[in-house]
Enzyme design. Sequence first.
Site, PDB file in Angstrom:
ATOM      1  N   PRO A 149       0.819  -1.218   0.000  1.00  0.00           N
ATOM      2  CA  PRO A 149       0.000   0.000   0.000  1.00  0.00           C
ATOM      3  C   PRO A 149       0.846   1.257   0.000  1.00  0.00           C
ATOM      4  O   PRO A 149       1.797   1.391   0.777  1.00  0.00           O
ATOM      5  CB  PRO A 149      -0.809  -0.144   1.296  1.00  0.00           C
ATOM      6  CG  PRO A 149      -0.989  -1.626   1.426  1.00  0.00           C
ATOM      7  CD  PRO A 149       0.314  -2.221   0.955  1.00  0.00           C
ATOM      8  N   CYS A 150       0.483   2.186  -0.899  1.00  0.00           N
ATOM      9  CA  CYS A 150       1.346   3.338  -1.148  1.00  0.00           C
ATOM     10  C   CYS A 150       0.911   4.600  -0.418  1.00  0.00           C
ATOM     11  O   CYS A 150       1.582   5.622  -0.510  1.00  0.00           O
ATOM     12  CB  CYS A 150       1.395   3.634  -2.649  1.00  0.00           C
ATOM     13  SG  CYS A 150      -0.218   4.065  -3.354  1.00  0.00           S
ATOM     14  N   GLN A 151      -0.214   4.582   0.312  1.00  0.00           N
ATOM     15  CA  GLN A 151      -0.684   5.801   0.962  1.00  0.00           C
ATOM     16  C   GLN A 151       0.362   6.446   1.877  1.00  0.00           C
ATOM     17  O   GLN A 151       0.418   7.676   1.980  1.00  0.00           O
ATOM     18  CB  GLN A 151      -1.969   5.526   1.757  1.00  0.00           C
ATOM     19  CG  GLN A 151      -3.178   5.240   0.887  1.00  0.00           C
ATOM     20  CD  GLN A 151      -3.309   3.747   0.584  1.00  0.00           C
ATOM     21  OE1 GLN A 151      -2.355   2.991   0.767  1.00  0.00           O
ATOM     22  NE2 GLN A 151      -4.476   3.332   0.141  1.00  0.00           N
TER      23      GLN A 151
END
Length: 404
Positions: free
Chosen positions: A94-96
């Site tokens: 996940p890149c958040q």
Amino acid sequence: MSEASGATRSQRDSIELFAGAGGLGVGLAEAGFSPRIVVEYDKWCCDTLRDNHKAGNTGDADDDAPWRVIEGDVRHVDFARFEGKIDLVSGGPPCQPFSLGGRHRAYDDARDMFPEAVRAVRETRPKAFVFENVKGLTRAAFSDYFSYVRLQLEHPEVVMCPDEAWGEHFKRLQQHHTSTKRDGLHYNVVTKLLNSANHGVPQRRERVIFVGFRDDVDACWSFGEGDHTHEALVWDQTFGDYWDRHQVAKAQRKLEGRALGIAKRLSKDEKPDTKPWRTTRDAIGDLPDPRHTRISASIPDHRFQPGARSYPGHTGSFMDDPSKTLKAGVHGVPGGENMLRRADGFIRYFTVRESARIQTFPDDYVFHGAWSECMRQLGNAVPAKLAELVGVSVRQQLDAAEAR
């Protein structure tokens, strides 16, 4: 997909983590990697994966059927049963925590799943891995954490101790990395920032990739800058047959944005030796206007979505450039920048099918959920074509290493 892919050869076993809608996995499959399991937390993404990869997700499927979807938290998945049986581990944590549109918390963000990517590598001991993330991970503010992630991937058996701060773990990894006596599992890792447009994707989308080979694999891997350029596109539009090829009326033949400056520097007698960037028109020009309901209704996921509006920073993508980066709908209006902007100023949202074309998914790939949900899946995806090119390059090195 590419004729150069390894799909016609025997498949190499892999594991796909944080699969999303499957862009990375689809491209790697074209390169010759067959995922034994696919791990994803989001329900709608899992429905998309199951529908498009039914063979591994039927009630009577055996344990060896590819694309078996595991819906749930990756932290609860035991990878140890695949030890020594996997050629590749891949995924997009996940890149958040690193996204330019997020809160930039990185290692303080509970959504940071890089530790789970490292655990999968540690437990399976694959010959290689491919992980990708957003460009934001390369920001100066995250330089230490970027190095920390890389060192964890290089030395996955140097595990964080209970209650150990990441900074102390980073220090131990640095000491281990510089030691002359290093036992255990090690990988040689290369990181690279890729612009998808330079590799034939009709979208200006930048992703950072981590590619690693186990240190007993004699790989000599590198990945170029790509053979497609903006200059070659503008030359084709200025002196070539771009407009005629697309049957664009003369009144609508218009260069916009950076292309205007590039055109002034070009000469008809000096054609660039690179391939033109692929444009939004190249990707979706043969699809009917989705407002023509009777025509577009026969095309899966090609439905008109009303309500598009332009506002500062979100003005849509020009038809005759690669699209801007498709986004996951967290930038104001649902769908954010995911709009088409014609030369006459008209704007509308991309349909799901158009967005899938821009992300280079196959036309028979279907997406589950409402329009906003499908756009979120597509906005988070890796272009399948880019994943295939990276996968082919990794596959070639694995094949060559075993042939030596």
